[in-house]
Design an enzyme around this catalytic site. Structure first.
Site, mmCIF file in Angstrom:
data_model
loop_
_atom_site.group_PDB
_atom_site.id
_atom_site.type_symbol
_atom_site.label_atom_id
_atom_site.label_comp_id
_atom_site.label_asym_id
_atom_site.label_seq_id
_atom_site.Cartn_x
_atom_site.Cartn_y
_atom_site.Cartn_z
ATOM 1 N N TYR A 18 6.672 10.799 -10.176
ATOM 2 C CA TYR A 18 6.965 12.230 -10.232
ATOM 3 C C TYR A 18 8.204 12.551 -9.390
ATOM 4 C CZ TYR A 18 6.441 17.255 -10.150
ATOM 5 O OH TYR A 18 6.676 18.603 -10.272
ATOM 6 N N HIS A 22 12.293 13.835 -10.545
ATOM 7 C CA HIS A 22 12.942 15.044 -10.041
ATOM 8 C C HIS A 22 14.211 14.765 -9.230
ATOM 9 C CE1 HIS A 22 9.254 16.836 -11.443
ATOM 10 N NE2 HIS A 22 9.909 17.989 -11.433
ATOM 11 N N TYR A 41 14.969 27.948 -6.337
ATOM 12 C CA TYR A 41 13.754 27.263 -6.799
ATOM 13 C C TYR A 41 13.630 25.906 -6.110
ATOM 14 C CZ TYR A 41 10.429 25.283 -10.229
ATOM 15 O OH TYR A 41 9.348 24.707 -10.845
ATOM 16 N N TRP A 76 10.734 19.103 -21.636
ATOM 17 C CA TRP A 76 10.454 18.774 -20.233
ATOM 18 C C TRP A 76 8.952 18.876 -19.952
ATOM 19 C CZ3 TRP A 76 13.036 16.640 -16.300
ATOM 20 C CH2 TRP A 76 12.487 16.733 -15.025
#
Length: 117
Positions: A18, A22, A41, A76
């Site tokens: 994960y 990113h 964000y 996504w």
């Protein structure tokens, strides 16, 4: 501008992957987020898989809807779905659990001085 904080649960067995996904988010996805009103964000990940997201946006439901209308978001979300536990609606962006803000330093300091935060 309103601030939004939400949680999701990443599968603890998939944390490394994960994180790796990113490190370089697709440029098209980055542009879609920015164009849809997602500002400042960030995602924060705890060792047990608790994911905390934070963003600033004028209108969170509108920002979510704008992203859900984007083809890149559908792609996504499909790629990211297997990383999450307990997805109520099959996609992480539909399972976000926004938290109530109970304290904001800037807002309280501004209230003390009569300024706008």
């Amino acid at each position: 501008m309103p601030r939004v904080c939400f949680t999701l649960q990443v599968d603890p067995a998939r944390l490394a992957e994960y994180r790796a996904r990113h490190e370089r988010v697709w440029p098209e996805m980055l542009a879609a987020l920015a164009d849809s009103g997602w500002h400042d964000y960030s995602l924060f990940l705890r060792a047990d898989g608790l994911l905390v997201g934070f963003l600033v946006t004028d209108d969170f439901p509108a920002a979510l809807a704008a992203m859900q209308a984007r083809d890149v978001n559908a792609r996504w979300q499909a790629e990211m779905a297997p990383f999450f536990l307990d997805l109520d609606h099959g996609a992480a962006d539909r399972a976000m659990r926004p938290l109530d803000e109970v304290f904001n330093l800037a807002a309280q300091l501004a209230a003390e001085t009569g300024e706008t935060p």
